[in-house]
Design an enzyme around this catalytic site. Structure first.
Site, PDB file in Angstrom:
ATOM      1  N   LYS A 190      -2.397   3.608  -4.187  1.00 20.75           N
ATOM      2  CA  LYS A 190      -2.229   4.136  -2.825  1.00 20.75           C
ATOM      3  C   LYS A 190      -1.251   3.279  -2.045  1.00 20.75           C
ATOM      4  O   LYS A 190      -0.324   3.777  -1.399  1.00 20.75           O
ATOM      5  CB  LYS A 190      -3.583   4.197  -2.128  1.00 20.75           C
ATOM      6  CG  LYS A 190      -3.569   4.829  -0.737  1.00 20.75           C
ATOM      7  CD  LYS A 190      -3.524   3.811   0.390  1.00 20.75           C
ATOM      8  CE  LYS A 190      -4.814   3.036   0.519  1.00 20.75           C
ATOM      9  NZ  LYS A 190      -4.808   2.147   1.719  1.00 20.75           N
TER      10      LYS A 190
ATOM     11  N   THR B  44      -5.050  -0.426   5.282  1.00 21.92           N
ATOM     12  CA  THR B  44      -3.684  -0.424   4.759  1.00 21.92           C
ATOM     13  C   THR B  44      -3.215   1.018   4.800  1.00 21.92           C
ATOM     14  O   THR B  44      -3.668   1.863   4.021  1.00 21.92           O
ATOM     15  CB  THR B  44      -3.629  -0.980   3.327  1.00 21.92           C
ATOM     16  OG1 THR B  44      -4.016  -2.353   3.356  1.00 21.92           O
ATOM     17  CG2 THR B  44      -2.210  -0.886   2.766  1.00 21.92           C
TER      18      THR B  44
ATOM     19  N   LYS C 238       2.473  -5.798   5.126  1.00 18.56           N
ATOM     20  CA  LYS C 238       1.538  -5.586   4.019  1.00 18.56           C
ATOM     21  C   LYS C 238       2.246  -4.955   2.827  1.00 18.56           C
ATOM     22  O   LYS C 238       1.957  -5.271   1.662  1.00 18.56           O
ATOM     23  CB  LYS C 238       0.365  -4.710   4.477  1.00 18.56           C
ATOM     24  CG  LYS C 238      -0.678  -4.409   3.388  1.00 18.56           C
ATOM     25  CD  LYS C 238      -1.345  -5.679   2.853  1.00 18.56           C
ATOM     26  CE  LYS C 238      -2.346  -5.386   1.732  1.00 18.56           C
ATOM     27  NZ  LYS C 238      -3.582  -4.743   2.206  1.00 18.56           N
TER      28      LYS C 238
END
Length: 309
Positions: free
Chosen positions: A259, A116, A191
């Site tokens: 994050k 990711t 995502k």
């Protein structure tokens, strides 16, 4: 780490020579499913001992697994190189430079990145791969550690359609859905949509559970009832009762979620999107980190509400 993947019935596909870079809580089982499905897997991990342990666990695979000292060595001769590392900088470190995977890959080989990361780095590396005569697919995943172990991840992809069609059968060894959503960067953007949706859901579920407990309700019974109605969600089904019990020592860590939400907020600033709820939930996760919950599951948002009663 033993017994890290669950038994799964794999769709028969031609065996390919593949590499897997990064053997964390996601990469370890994902690479394991590739080995169990009959692909020839060479692994690389920054901590070499972990790569040795992985090879030992999957030594009984149909094709004996191997390990390499550098990403370049792992990628040599591979048809597809899979990768799952920590962030943009980690991704650059395993792809670029004299020891990077791109330097070792054969012409036309496909690099599939399950990290990711930002859409920007996906586009950057897709351009670098093209210049080197390679293909690049950004392919972040959803489903967490359990999804990786059970081989039922959801994979969101961006890149060339022909390269996607080539890598999809192999990726289905550890996934139940592998979908091309557009050009390079589209997988990472999808995502982000996923994480934005989850952030609001977990905060809402936290407030609901804390409210019910303060009201003196049997929240396990309440969750059983409302889970059959419009409030149902994956988060409620899989995290509701553990939130009631105050158990957070599993699943997707708060550090990782922060994050990811940072990537979402950065991208929102670039494309002009308003993410007021996401920004607030990101701050709430900061509170959890400061309380010592960096590695707790993301459902630990509820701890903020309990400590303030």
């Amino acid at each position: 780490m033993s017994n890290s993947i669950q038994t799964k019935s794999y769709t028969p596909t031609p065996s390919r020579k593949v590499a897997f870079l990064g053997l964390g809580v996601m990469g370890w089982p994902m690479a394991g499913h590739l080995a169990r499905a009959g692909h020839g897997v060479t692994v690389y991990n920054r901590t070499a001992a972990k790569a040795a342990d992985w090879c030992a666990e999957f030594a009984d695979a149909a094709t004996s697994p191997g390990r390499a000292a550098t990403p370049r060595e792992a990628a040599a001769g591979a048809d597809i190189v899979f990768c799952c590392v920590g962030n943009d900088d980690d991704l650059r470190s395993v792809t670029l430079g004299s020891d990077g995977a791109f330097a070792g890959m054969k012409p036309g080989a496909i690099f599939v990145d399950h990290t990711t990361a930002s859409a920007e780095v996906a586009r950057e590396l897709a351009a670098a791969a093209q210049q080197a005569g390679l293909q690049f697919i950004d392919a972040p995943v959803s489903g967490g550690q359990a999804g990786a172990q059970n081989g039922v991840l959801t994979v969101m992809c961006g890149g060339d359609a022909t390269a996607f069609a080539t890598m999809k059968p192999a990726a289905e060894c550890f996934a139940r859905a592998v979908t091309l959503l557009g050009a390079s960067g589209s997988g990472q953007l999808a995502k982000m949509v996923n994480q934005i949706a989850i952030a609001g859901l977990v905060q809402g579920l936290s407030e609901a559970v804390a409210f019910g407990q303060n009201a003196g309700l049997d929240m396990n019974a309440v969750l059983d009832v409302i889970g059959k109605g419009a409030a149902q969600s994956w988060q409620m089904d899989n995290r509701g009762k553990t939130m009631v019990e105050g158990k957070f020592d599993f699943g997707f860590a708060v550090d990782w979620m922060r994050k990811d939400l940072g990537l979402c907020l950065d991208e929102a600033r670039r494309n002009g999107s308003a993410l007021p709820v996401t920004a607030v939930v990101d701050q709430f996760y900061g509170d959890v980190q400061r309380a010592g919950g960096q590695r707790w599951d993301t459902s630990s948002l509820i701890t903020r509400l309990r400590t303030k009663r």
